[in-house]
Design a protein around this motif. Structure first.
Motif, PDB file in Angstrom:
ATOM      1  N   GLN A 296      11.895  10.704  23.328  1.00 23.23           N
ATOM      2  CA  GLN A 296      13.301  10.592  23.724  1.00 23.23           C
ATOM      3  C   GLN A 296      13.576   9.255  24.404  1.00 23.23           C
ATOM      4  OE1 GLN A 296      15.504  13.200  22.864  1.00 23.23           O
ATOM      5  NE2 GLN A 296      13.660  13.880  21.821  1.00 23.23           N
ATOM      6  N   ALA A 297      12.566   8.723  25.089  1.00 23.30           N
ATOM      7  CA  ALA A 297      12.757   7.462  25.816  1.00 23.30           C
ATOM      8  C   ALA A 297      12.706   6.243  24.909  1.00 23.30           C
ATOM      9  CB  ALA A 297      11.695   7.328  26.906  1.00 23.30           C
ATOM     10  N   LEU A 298      12.187   6.383  23.688  1.00 25.02           N
ATOM     11  CA  LEU A 298      12.047   5.234  22.794  1.00 25.02           C
ATOM     12  C   LEU A 298      13.387   4.593  22.462  1.00 25.02           C
ATOM     13  CD1 LEU A 298       9.308   6.465  20.272  1.00 25.02           C
ATOM     14  CD2 LEU A 298       9.083   4.685  22.017  1.00 25.02           C
ATOM     15  N   SER A 299      14.460   5.398  22.460  1.00 26.94           N
ATOM     16  CA  SER A 299      15.761   4.838  22.089  1.00 26.94           C
ATOM     17  C   SER A 299      16.251   3.809  23.097  1.00 26.94           C
ATOM     18  CB  SER A 299      16.791   5.975  21.956  1.00 26.94           C
ATOM     19  OG  SER A 299      16.996   6.607  23.208  1.00 26.94           O
TER      20      SER A 299
ATOM     21  N   GLU B 113      17.561  13.057  34.648  1.00 27.79           N
ATOM     22  CA  GLU B 113      17.894  14.388  35.145  1.00 27.79           C
ATOM     23  C   GLU B 113      17.713  15.482  34.106  1.00 27.79           C
ATOM     24  OE1 GLU B 113      21.052  15.197  37.725  1.00 27.79           O
ATOM     25  OE2 GLU B 113      21.478  13.104  38.139  1.00 27.79           O
ATOM     26  N   THR B 114      17.636  15.133  32.834  1.00 33.33           N
ATOM     27  CA  THR B 114      17.492  16.153  31.796  1.00 33.33           C
ATOM     28  C   THR B 114      16.061  16.205  31.272  1.00 33.33           C
ATOM     29  OG1 THR B 114      18.340  14.517  30.201  1.00 33.33           O
ATOM     30  CG2 THR B 114      19.902  16.104  31.108  1.00 33.33           C
ATOM     31  N   ALA B 115      15.649  15.188  30.549  1.00 33.30           N
ATOM     32  CA  ALA B 115      14.332  15.224  29.911  1.00 33.30           C
ATOM     33  C   ALA B 115      13.195  15.144  30.926  1.00 33.30           C
ATOM     34  CB  ALA B 115      14.220  14.083  28.896  1.00 33.30           C
ATOM     35  N   ILE B 116      13.243  14.140  31.813  1.00 32.35           N
ATOM     36  CA  ILE B 116      12.118  13.925  32.738  1.00 32.35           C
ATOM     37  C   ILE B 116      12.086  15.000  33.825  1.00 32.35           C
ATOM     38  CG2 ILE B 116      11.148  12.347  34.444  1.00 32.35           C
ATOM     39  CD1 ILE B 116      12.112  10.034  32.772  1.00 32.35           C
ATOM     40  N   LEU B 117      13.204  15.183  34.530  1.00 25.69           N
ATOM     41  CA  LEU B 117      13.224  16.172  35.602  1.00 25.69           C
ATOM     42  C   LEU B 117      13.068  17.586  35.046  1.00 25.69           C
ATOM     43  CD1 LEU B 117      13.449  16.712  38.586  1.00 25.69           C
ATOM     44  CD2 LEU B 117      15.941  16.654  38.380  1.00 25.69           C
TER      45      LEU B 117
ATOM     46  N   ASP C 294      26.563  19.604  23.206  1.00 24.74           N
ATOM     47  CA  ASP C 294      25.453  18.693  23.506  1.00 24.74           C
ATOM     48  C   ASP C 294      24.725  19.177  24.754  1.00 24.74           C
ATOM     49  OD1 ASP C 294      27.939  17.127  22.408  1.00 24.74           O
ATOM     50  OD2 ASP C 294      26.172  16.048  21.690  1.00 24.74           O
ATOM     51  N   LEU C 295      24.045  20.312  24.640  1.00 26.32           N
ATOM     52  CA  LEU C 295      23.420  20.903  25.816  1.00 26.32           C
ATOM     53  C   LEU C 295      22.363  20.005  26.420  1.00 26.32           C
ATOM     54  CD1 LEU C 295      23.005  24.668  24.828  1.00 26.32           C
ATOM     55  CD2 LEU C 295      24.900  23.533  25.973  1.00 26.32           C
ATOM     56  N   ASN C 296      21.704  19.192  25.602  1.00 29.93           N
ATOM     57  CA  ASN C 296      20.653  18.324  26.133  1.00 29.93           C
ATOM     58  C   ASN C 296      21.211  17.229  27.035  1.00 29.93           C
ATOM     59  OD1 ASN C 296      21.898  17.302  23.784  1.00 29.93           O
ATOM     60  ND2 ASN C 296      20.235  15.846  23.479  1.00 29.93           N
ATOM     61  N   LEU C 297      22.540  17.050  27.069  1.00 33.79           N
ATOM     62  CA  LEU C 297      23.161  16.082  27.969  1.00 33.79           C
ATOM     63  C   LEU C 297      23.726  16.746  29.216  1.00 33.79           C
ATOM     64  CD1 LEU C 297      25.082  13.809  25.416  1.00 33.79           C
ATOM     65  CD2 LEU C 297      22.742  13.582  26.265  1.00 33.79           C
ATOM     66  N   PHE C 298      23.794  18.074  29.252  1.00 31.26           N
ATOM     67  CA  PHE C 298      24.274  18.809  30.424  1.00 31.26           C
ATOM     68  C   PHE C 298      23.125  18.930  31.424  1.00 31.26           C
ATOM     69  CE2 PHE C 298      27.627  21.286  27.793  1.00 31.26           C
ATOM     70  CZ  PHE C 298      28.512  20.229  27.921  1.00 31.26           C
ATOM     71  N   THR C 299      23.296  18.360  32.596  1.00 28.84           N
ATOM     72  CA  THR C 299      22.173  18.260  33.534  1.00 28.84           C
ATOM     73  C   THR C 299      21.790  19.618  34.124  1.00 28.84           C
ATOM     74  OG1 THR C 299      23.705  17.706  35.326  1.00 28.84           O
ATOM     75  CG2 THR C 299      22.735  15.880  34.105  1.00 28.84           C
ATOM     76  N   LYS C 300      22.771  20.405  34.548  1.00 27.32           N
ATOM     77  CA  LYS C 300      22.460  21.688  35.173  1.00 27.32           C
ATOM     78  C   LYS C 300      21.797  22.644  34.187  1.00 27.32           C
ATOM     79  CE  LYS C 300      26.009  22.090  38.837  1.00 27.32           C
ATOM     80  NZ  LYS C 300      25.249  22.680  39.945  1.00 27.32           N
TER      81      LYS C 300
ATOM     82  N   THR D 106      20.347  22.154  31.307  1.00 29.28           N
ATOM     83  CA  THR D 106      19.060  21.732  30.755  1.00 29.28           C
ATOM     84  C   THR D 106      17.936  21.983  31.751  1.00 29.28           C
ATOM     85  OG1 THR D 106      20.112  20.055  29.355  1.00 29.28           O
ATOM     86  CG2 THR D 106      17.769  19.778  29.826  1.00 29.28           C
ATOM     87  N   LYS D 107      18.162  21.645  33.014  1.00 29.24           N
ATOM     88  CA  LYS D 107      17.155  21.953  34.039  1.00 29.24           C
ATOM     89  C   LYS D 107      16.932  23.461  34.153  1.00 29.24           C
ATOM     90  CE  LYS D 107      19.325  19.164  36.858  1.00 29.24           C
ATOM     91  NZ  LYS D 107      19.816  18.255  37.909  1.00 29.24           N
TER      92      LYS D 107
END
Length: 495
Positions: free
Chosen positions: A131-134, A150-154, A447-453, A455-456
């Protein structure tokens, strides 16, 4: 004479201890004098970490539960601007504190990391890296970078945290917490839908709040925000917690548990989010044993119920929004634009949260049946297409691989628990499976992967299920006649 010597020795020890503490106090005072206000803040932060670490070491389940409640109920706009670090949001404060002290809990206490999850850690690392490659090909965007943190890493870090902490404590208590949290959010949603205002969100200045007045002007339907960035996120949050409430009702069969389930169902309904409806429906459908038989009955009953509802409520704004094809036609247009952008950025995508910067280049002639304001299109409204266009094929494969791996892992542990006769723990793992299914289905509509709450929250629920499932592995490794702790009770393992 001997007593006098001992007395003098103890006195000299006390004097030495007092001298050491005076020296430490003088040293701290000198440091704070030299560093000024930042030093005072650092000292207070250190003291807070120490106190929080001591509490978390002795009461992990209540502290985790408090962190989850804070995530769900603290408004996303609340936070602390330090001037040194990026803004610290209140909804994740307790979880960040837990992450900060967790290494010391495993270094200085008898607590041990739960074994057997190296494969999961590798999959999580691959997911985060792909995900970080972009970011390598996209322009620097601090908002996108913060969202990724806040989404992928946290999210991945919280999965690991909850997995280890819940496995070392009592996941059942955390599951009960989720039921009451979902009930609270549903009740607040109902109240907000009735009064059609959110006093906290309407005073926020850094995001667009669709007030009841704006909704009336646009002939739309007011949708509850509660404490979330978007009503869709509030609805999905409730849909993920619904399986836990359903389990609570199945186990208790009481009037109170039925009332809780009814409040949550009403909260999801008045949220007016089709993705949350679909996710909740899938969770409820597959919570039974004969899902396909139930599906055939549900389809027939749903068709009849929909026809009756449309007959009586067809002229309401709620039903008009639900049946208006313009929204669907508009989505088709920017879904097609996303696929065209993906074709030009096949491997790494256009960059995290960068679709809004490029989509105008891929919008072609719009039909007369499409009514949409191109200036307001910021997202694809589909988690999978968003990942394709923003993170490329590599990011999409990583996302699908992560979801499938987690689903297989949860199912494996649930089966092992059922074989061991631990039906209560197996049903808790099943709740995490259903939450994963609800998240995957709801992602088709947002776009749930962009929703911070949310996704965590998704990663937390998966970690909770894996924590309960890890007990099956402990049972299997226990051997003949050994004792294994399950949900706080030591149970003998039969040979």
């Amino acid at each position: 004479m001997a007593k006098i010597i001992v007395h003098e020795y103890r006195l000299s020890q006390s004097i030495a201890s007092v001298a050491v503490w005076i020296a430490i106090a003088l040293l701290v005072g000198c440091v704070l004098t030299l560093t000024g206000l930042p030093g005072v803040h650092a000292a207070l932060a250190l003291a807070l970490l120490v106190v929080f670490g001591v509490v978390a070491a002795h009461y992990p389940a209540p502290v985790l539960a408090a962190g989850i409640w804070c995530l769900g109920l603290c408004p996303f706009v609340w936070g602390l601007q330090t001037g040194v670090l990026p803004k610290l949001f209140g909804d994740e404060s307790l979880l960040l504190l837990y992450l900060a002290v967790s290494p010391f809990l495993y270094l200085f206490t008898a607590r041990l990391p739960w074994p057997g999850f190296n494969g999961l850690y590798v999959v999580l690392a691959l997911y985060v890296c792909t995900q970080a490659l972009s970011f390598a090909i996209a322009p620097l965007d601090l908002i996108a970078f913060r969202n990724f943190l806040e989404t992928a890493i946290l999210g991945a870090m919280l999965l690991v945290l909850v997995l280890n902490e819940a496995a070392n404590s009592e996941p059942e208590k955390i599951g009960t917490t989720i039921v009451w949290l979902t009930t609270a959010i549903a009740a607040l949603s109902i109240v907000e839908r009735i009064v059609q205002r959110n006093p906290i969100m309407e005073h926020a200045t850094d995001f667009t709040y669709m007030s009841s007045r704006v909704v009336q002007l646009t002939e739309g339907v007011y949708r509850p925000y509660v404490s979330f960035f978007h009503p869709s996120e509030a609805g999905t949050f409730m849909a993920l917690g619904l399986p836990f409430a359903l389990r609570n009702w199945v186990r208790r069969r009481s009037a109170a548990s039925a009332m809780v389930l009814a409040v949550i169902a009403a909260g999801v309904l008045v949220n007016d989010t089709r993705g949350a409806w679909a996710g909740a429906a899938v969770a409820v459908l597959f919570s039974g044993r004969n899902a396909w038989k139930v599906l055939s009955k549900v389809v027939l009953t749903g068709a009849v119920g929909t026809g009756i509802t449309y007959f009586f409520l067809g002229n309401t704004a709620f039903m008009q929004r639900l049946t208006d094809p313009a929204n669907l036609y508009g989505r088709f247009e920017y879904w097609k634009a996303a696929l065209r952008a993906f074709a030009d950025h096949f491997w790494l995508g256009v960059g995290h949260m960068q679709f809004q910067q490029v989509y105008l280049s891929y919008i072609q002639d719009l039909g007369n049946n499409v009514r949409m304001d191109l200036a307001t299109v910021n997202v694809v409204d589909n988690m999978y297409l968003t990942t394709l266009v923003e993170n490329g094929l590599l990011g999409f494969i990583a996302l699908i691989g992560l979801l499938l791996y987690l689903a297989v892992l949860l199912r494996q542990y649930r089966k092992e628990l059922e074989i061991c006769g631990l039906s209560a723990e197996a049903s808790l793992v099943r709740c995490s499976e259903l939450a994963l299914a609800a998240y995957a289905v709801s992602g088709v509509f947002a776009d749930l992967n962009l929703f911070t709450k949310v996704t965590k929250y998704f990663f937390i629920l998966v970690g909770l299920g894996l924590a309960a499932g890890a007990r099956a592995r402990k049972l299997r490794q226990g051997g003949n006649g050994s004792d294994v702790a399950v949900s706080g009770v030591r149970m003998p393992v039969a040979g």
